[in-house]
Design an enzyme around this catalytic site. Structure first.
Site, PDB file in Angstrom:
ATOM      1  N   HIS A 167       0.926  -1.251  -0.004  1.00 57.23           N
ATOM      2  CA  HIS A 167       0.037   0.016   0.144  1.00 57.23           C
ATOM      3  C   HIS A 167       0.865   1.283   0.016  1.00 57.23           C
ATOM      4  O   HIS A 167       0.169   2.329  -0.069  1.00 57.23           O
ATOM      5  CB  HIS A 167      -0.946   0.032   1.166  1.00 57.23           C
ATOM      6  N   ASP A 198       0.985  -7.574   1.405  1.00 57.77           N
ATOM      7  CA  ASP A 198       1.341  -6.372   1.655  1.00 57.77           C
ATOM      8  C   ASP A 198       3.034  -5.913   1.638  1.00 57.77           C
ATOM      9  O   ASP A 198       3.627  -5.557   2.544  1.00 57.77           O
ATOM     10  CB  ASP A 198       1.093  -6.098   2.910  1.00 57.77           C
ATOM     11  N   SER A 281       5.134   4.646   9.508  1.00 60.55           N
ATOM     12  CA  SER A 281       5.914   3.527   9.886  1.00 60.55           C
ATOM     13  C   SER A 281       5.734   2.248   9.028  1.00 60.55           C
ATOM     14  O   SER A 281       6.522   1.224   9.118  1.00 60.55           O
ATOM     15  CB  SER A 281       5.870   2.980  11.299  1.00 60.55           C
TER      16      SER A 281
END
Length: 582
Positions: A167, A198, A281
């Site tokens: 993402h 991811d 983060s």
């Protein structure tokens, strides 16, 4: 990132009622499903699923057997290990059976023995961690346009490869820069993003770094262990650099859920620790005391300090292929699985003989895979059901997500013989493996200030609909004139069906500029309710064009499409007005 990397549900371990959506169908005979006998067949005995005896894995070497006599442990560490590893009582789930004290991947070169220290390791690792500034310039698939900050780290300094989250790399067109520890900025080019998991990779030009030498962080997924002390180094909460401490508590957490219609990872375990990471983060490395990355930070809970990390086993495979300049093959049968403990599997009817063999072959595992959902019109539709317990693939036992995905990725276009336990009977079915790139959009059309793309596997999985159709990522003024907002699927334009992007482009090419045509569509929230509205065709201010992503370089290539036919010129008309009588 802000919205994507914060889990909206901290307790992503789904309840039993949601896990099995059709438990009532488990005990039905296979004849009632309408499945062809060539695709699925009942087996005579449970042992037929495993094709004979199952090999028992060799147990891990203990610390004393590894020969590292000089390594010291504190009393606190010894007490912690006594809690997690009581002798001859239980065994914690691990990522691999590789010994924890192996010098080969503990970072001890040539059997050098010394006392590890966080300070020199962090001083070296900081040079490899970058702060990422990115702007998504088009809404596309599950993503919307906007700016965000994130983190990445160098995994190949010579090739200029940076690892971050999917993402962050983003499936949409992005403009991104990386800021190193000495504040040097380099341009980034997105080269790969996984369709499901991811993670993704950026590439930068190492020659652009003039005043520092970037170093690579090694990926060591096999080192992850419960009780391991870690450091998460990254751009936490918008700060350029933050170092957060934590201890790995779980290696088998379910993938976090970020919301329906959003990007969500699935068919994988996640690691969990209470490190309290927040926005910015995403993509931070999870480091051990030797400076190796054992996981990739991906998200966190809004109601607790829990942080969720992606394991690196599939990431390491993709990195090796990209280094060699090869494409990363990804196969799928369009089914979602979940890992259930043996107690729950017994409630689904698992035979004790199967459980006994699996426990002997995989003593560190505490469960097996079960089918959660199957997408309609997918390869597994009609062959697998919710509640099926996966026992084997091609007569080889399968116990986790990595093993299943490894078989699927190596068999694209071929059939997998999947052995399942359904109710109180064993079955074997053949499922054709589909190329995941075929249901992952890599093109979009700009029409009237809006964006449409092929309906992706991600969106289809969220709503339980077939992975086909034209999805509205951004409506613009043309589609919005018919009320076709973001989150709708276009079925026809005028009288022309639009099952894919090419048919959508052809349908627009035969329209007339300024005309009003009917459009049929449905919303993802109500897929069974079709709507028909009138759309005004106007491409004067926005050209009709298609963008295609180069799968090797990651660049987007634009090309103009045939515009609607010009509107007929307005001809002056005369009119006679009769005179009123006096």
């Amino acid at each position: 990132m802000n919205a994507e990397e914060t889990s909206r549900s901290s307790d992503a371990d789904r309840p039993n009622a949601q896990r099995m959506r059709s438990d009532s169908n488990i005990d039905q005979p296979p004849e009632s499903t309408g499945i062809s006998s060539q695709r699925i067949r009942r087996l005579s005995s449970p042992s037929a699923l495993l094709h004979g005896e199952v090999r028992v894995r060799r147990a891990s070497l203990k610390y004393a057997e590894a020969g590292l006599t000089g390594r010291r442990r504190s009393l606190a560490y010894a007490d912690l290990m006594a809690v997690f590893y009581p002798p001859n009582v239980m065994s914690q789930p691990t990522v691999t059976e590789t010994p924890f004290e192996s010098a080969e991947w503990e970072g001890v070169a040539d059997m050098e023995v010394g006392v590890a220290n966080w300070e020199p390791m962090l001083e070296k690792a900081i040079k490899s961690v970058v702060s990422i500034k990115a702007q998504c310039v088009r809404s596309f698939d599950t993503e919307t346009s906007g700016t965000y900050n994130a983190t990445g780290f160098v995994v190949d300094a010579e090739a200029g490869l940076i690892l971050s989250n999917r993402h962050v790399v983003n499936p949409a067109p992005v403009v991104a820069q990386a800021i190193f520890s000495n504040y040097e900025e380099v341009e980034l080019q997105a080269v790969y993003r996984d369709p499901v998991h991811d993670f993704g990779f950026f590439r930068f030009d190492p020659a652009r770094l003039r005043f520092m030498q970037a170093e690579s962080i090694r990926l060591a997924p096999q080192k992850a262990k419960v009780g391991m002390e870690i450091r998460v180094v990254g751009n936490d909460a918008g700060e350029k650099l933050s170092i957060l401490a934590g201890t790995l508590a779980r290696l088998d957490r379910a993938a976090p859920e970020y919301g329906v219609g959003e990007y969500n990872d699935f068919n994988t375990f996640y690691l969990q620790a209470a490190s309290g990471t927040s926005g910015g983060s995403s993509g931070s490395p999870v480091l051990d005391i030797y400076g190796d990355a054992v996981a990739l930070n991906a998200g966190g809970s809004t109601r607790a300090a829990s942080s969720f990390y992606l394991p690196l086993s599939r990431v390491k495979r993709a990195l090796d292929l990209i280094r060699r300049g090869e494409c990363v093959p990804r196969g799928t049968i369009q089914a979602e699985f979940e890992h259930l403990p043996y107690d729950e599997l017994r409630r689904l009817g698992l035979d004790m003989s199967i459980e006994t063999k699996m426990r002997e072959a995989f003593p560190a595992s505490q469960g097996m895979l079960a089918v959660r959902t199957v997408l309609p019109q997918g390869p597994a539709d009609g062959s697998l059901r919710s509640g099926d317990i996966v026992v084997s693939i091609d007569k080889q036992p399968v116990i986790d997500f990595v093993g299943f995905e490894a078989r699927a990725d190596s068999a694209i276009g071929a059939d997998l013989r999947v052995g399942v336990w359904r109710g109180d009977k064993a079955y074997e079915t053949c499922v054709r493996v589909q190329d995941m790139d075929a249901i992952t959009p890599h093109r979009y059309i700009e029409v009237g200030g809006g964006v449409v793309n092929s309906l992706s596997y991600q969106v289809a999985r969220s709503y339980g609909i077939p992975a086909a159709g034209v999805y509205v990522a951004s409506s613009g003024h043309v589609l919005s004139s018919a009320g076709a907002w973001r989150g709708t699927v276009i079925q026809t334009v005028g009288s022309t069906p639009t099952p894919d992007l090419d048919s959508f482009a052809r349908a627009f090419a035969v329209l007339s500029e300024g005309s009003r045509v009917p459009v049929r569509f449905f919303t993802l929230e109500q897929p069974h309710r079709q709507k028909v509205a009138i759309m005004s065709v106007d491409t004067h201010w926005h050209a009709l064009r298609m963008a295609t992503r180069d799968m090797h370089t990651g660049s987007w290539i634009y090309g103009d499409l045939p515009p609607p036919t010009p509107a007929r010129a307005i001809e002056p008309q005369t009119a006679a007005v009769g005179r009123l009588p006096p």
